[in-house]
Design a protein around this motif. Structure first.
Motif, PDB file in Angstrom:
ATOM      1  N   TYR A  60       0.861  -1.185   0.000  1.00  0.00           N
ATOM      2  CA  TYR A  60       0.000   0.000   0.000  1.00  0.00           C
ATOM      3  C   TYR A  60       0.896   1.234   0.000  1.00  0.00           C
ATOM      4  O   TYR A  60       1.601   1.511   0.970  1.00  0.00           O
ATOM      5  CB  TYR A  60      -0.921   0.001   1.217  1.00  0.00           C
ATOM      6  N   LEU A  61       0.841   1.981  -1.092  1.00  0.00           N
ATOM      7  CA  LEU A  61       1.788   3.063  -1.315  1.00  0.00           C
ATOM      8  C   LEU A  61       1.076   4.316  -1.801  1.00  0.00           C
ATOM      9  O   LEU A  61       0.263   4.267  -2.727  1.00  0.00           O
ATOM     10  CB  LEU A  61       2.824   2.630  -2.355  1.00  0.00           C
ATOM     11  N   PRO A  71       1.409  -5.559  -9.903  1.00  0.00           N
ATOM     12  CA  PRO A  71      -0.061  -5.555  -9.890  1.00  0.00           C
ATOM     13  C   PRO A  71      -0.689  -5.836  -8.525  1.00  0.00           C
ATOM     14  O   PRO A  71      -1.862  -5.514  -8.312  1.00  0.00           O
ATOM     15  CB  PRO A  71      -0.416  -6.647 -10.907  1.00  0.00           C
ATOM     16  N   ASN A  72       0.053  -6.435  -7.626  1.00  0.00           N
ATOM     17  CA  ASN A  72      -0.498  -6.739  -6.300  1.00  0.00           C
ATOM     18  C   ASN A  72      -0.393  -5.568  -5.326  1.00  0.00           C
ATOM     19  O   ASN A  72      -0.923  -5.630  -4.211  1.00  0.00           O
ATOM     20  CB  ASN A  72       0.207  -7.963  -5.705  1.00  0.00           C
ATOM     21  N   ALA A  73       0.290  -4.530  -5.745  1.00  0.00           N
ATOM     22  CA  ALA A  73       0.428  -3.343  -4.898  1.00  0.00           C
ATOM     23  C   ALA A  73      -0.616  -2.302  -5.290  1.00  0.00           C
ATOM     24  O   ALA A  73      -0.942  -2.143  -6.468  1.00  0.00           O
ATOM     25  CB  ALA A  73       1.830  -2.762  -5.045  1.00  0.00           C
ATOM     26  N   ASN A 129      -5.401   9.555  -7.081  1.00  0.00           N
ATOM     27  CA  ASN A 129      -5.708   8.622  -8.164  1.00  0.00           C
ATOM     28  C   ASN A 129      -4.942   7.318  -7.989  1.00  0.00           C
ATOM     29  O   ASN A 129      -3.716   7.321  -8.051  1.00  0.00           O
ATOM     30  CB  ASN A 129      -5.344   9.249  -9.512  1.00  0.00           C
ATOM     31  N   PRO A 130      -5.666   6.198  -7.741  1.00  0.00           N
ATOM     32  CA  PRO A 130      -7.099   6.124  -7.463  1.00  0.00           C
ATOM     33  C   PRO A 130      -7.419   6.782  -6.127  1.00  0.00           C
ATOM     34  O   PRO A 130      -6.495   7.092  -5.360  1.00  0.00           O
ATOM     35  CB  PRO A 130      -7.356   4.614  -7.435  1.00  0.00           C
ATOM     36  N   LEU A 172      -7.874   2.614  -1.758  1.00  0.00           N
ATOM     37  CA  LEU A 172      -6.782   1.944  -1.055  1.00  0.00           C
ATOM     38  C   LEU A 172      -7.287   1.351   0.260  1.00  0.00           C
ATOM     39  O   LEU A 172      -6.963   0.202   0.602  1.00  0.00           O
ATOM     40  CB  LEU A 172      -5.648   2.928  -0.810  1.00  0.00           C
ATOM     41  N   LEU A 173      -8.079   2.119   0.993  1.00  0.00           N
ATOM     42  CA  LEU A 173      -8.610   1.624   2.271  1.00  0.00           C
ATOM     43  C   LEU A 173      -9.534   0.422   2.066  1.00  0.00           C
ATOM     44  O   LEU A 173      -9.499  -0.542   2.845  1.00  0.00           O
ATOM     45  CB  LEU A 173      -9.367   2.742   2.990  1.00  0.00           C
ATOM     46  N   SER A 174     -10.340   0.475   1.015  1.00  0.00           N
ATOM     47  CA  SER A 174     -11.245  -0.651   0.769  1.00  0.00           C
ATOM     48  C   SER A 174     -10.491  -1.915   0.391  1.00  0.00           C
ATOM     49  O   SER A 174     -10.856  -3.018   0.804  1.00  0.00           O
ATOM     50  CB  SER A 174     -12.251  -0.292  -0.337  1.00  0.00           C
TER      51      SER A 174
END
Length: 384
Positions: free
Chosen positions: A225-226, A281-283, A370-371, A376-378
């Protein structure tokens, strides 16, 4: 002599020193996030994110008064070595996530169980040796984004995390519940080379390259998560307007050449982030659009209770902008306004808590990421 003075003053533009207060917890868990979505935050960047890795003794010479009143008056009610009257964006982020304020990495006594702030006031994206080579090291800190990466690697190694391939379990333990926040970085690089023979194009290439290598290095560790902030509209800062020609203005009323430079930097940075989204893609990689969030406040100041766009709240009590390089905020000749929340700029260079709060809300709850940050939280909530 005149060109030297301009270079000297420009180098002070992005020096924000922050709090050594490391045990000041936020309020009870918010209704929005009753259970903290993250267990820790690891932050990087320059003066706009630093919470205490520099102070008045180790920071640049022109700001020797950050440990004096009225700094910190609004929230902490005493100086905290933040270059503001109160909290920064990173502080509002911590509160939004129901976590304590981030302690600085260099603190030997702080509780770092909820995260660490590696950001350094005056830090550059480009390594320090570049500025030494070009004789551009006057009154600046030697740390760069590379320094912060070295510190972060030392911390990770203490947790047994080397990379996601050889130590996947250890790195997973660090990153599964951690948010990585890269605050704005690179504005100092442009400022330090103003008036020199080094071109803006060269700085742009080197600074973006340094940020790119930093991001790839931490993503290779297993970051999930970045958030990456862009540069603010540097042409809107009081000092920039104070120094620039009156005919160098854009539709915001800010210095056009500086804002154009920051905007171009951000455009390239966003393209790099798109490449990383494909490679990792997993980040979840979020771009926090500092430039347009800031500009939104300038365009609609009344919406945020802002009445003064460019004049400094705390300063020399003279001149068009209440700013004098030799009588900066906290000095014996300086005074502070009684209503800093109505100002964007605090001391001629740095922002008020009110402005940081407005920007934080736009980045974390509005449309300027963006996004969206909520996405990110969801994703984090779904992952557990």
């Amino acid at each position: 002599m005149a060109s030297s003075l301009i270079l000297l003053t420009i180098t002070f533009t992005f020096i924000i020193l922050s709090s050594p207060v490391t045990k000041c917890a936020t309020s009870a868990k918010t209704a929005t996030h009753p259970i903290p979505p993250f267990k820790s935050i690891y932050a990087f960047g320059d003066s706009y994110t630093d919470t205490g890795n520099t102070n008045s003794a180790t920071g640049p010479n022109p700001y020797l008064y950050v440990s004096r009143s009225p700094y910190g008056q609004t929230f902490f009610h005493h100086p905290t070595n933040r270059y503001s009257d109160g909290r920064l964006v990173i502080d509002f982020l911590a509160q939004q996530l129901s976590l304590p304020f981030l302690p600085p990495y260099l603190s030997k006594t702080a509780d770092k169980s909820y995260g660490i702030n590696f950001a350094v006031a005056g830090s550059t994206a480009i390594i320090y040796s570049f500025f030494v080579k070009n004789n551009l090291t006057l009154n600046r800190t030697p740390q760069s984004l590379q320094t912060q990466l070295v510190w972060f690697n030392e911390f990770l190694e203490s947790k047994g995390c080397k990379n996601s391939i050889t130590t996947p379990k250890e790195c997973k333990a660090v990153f599964d519940n951690a948010l990585i926040w890269l605050g704005e970085i690179g504005a100092n690089d442009y400022a330090y080379t103003f008036g020199s023979s080094v071109s803006g194009t060269t700085i742009q290439k080197l600074a973006i390259g340094s940020v790119t290598r930093f991001l790839e290095a931490i993503l290779d560790k297993g970051v999930k998560y970045l958030v990456v902030q862009g540069l603010p509209p540097t042409g809107c800062l009081t000092l920039t307007r104070y120094l620039a020609a009156e005919n160098d203005r854009d539709t915001l009323g800010c210095v056009a050449s500086s804002n154009k430079q920051s905007y171009a930097h951000n455009t390239i940075l966003q393209a790099k982030l798109n490449d990383f989204r494909k490679k990792f893609p997993n980040a979840v990689i979020v771009y926090a659009d500092y430039w347009n969030a800031y500009a939104s406040v300038v365009k609609n100041p009344e919406k945020y209770g802002i009445k003064e766009l460019f004049k400094a709240c705390c300063g020399s009590n003279s001149g068009l902008y209440n700013f004098d390089l030799f009588n900066t905020c906290g000095s014996p000749m300086a005074t502070s306004c009684s209503n800093p929340s109505q100002y964007i700029n605090w001391d001629g260079v740095h922002l008020t808590e009110g402005m940081y709060k407005a920007v934080a809300e736009l980045l974390l709850e509005g449309k300027f990421s963006n996004p969206p940050f909520e996405y990110l939280l969801s994703r984090k909530r779904r992952s557990g």
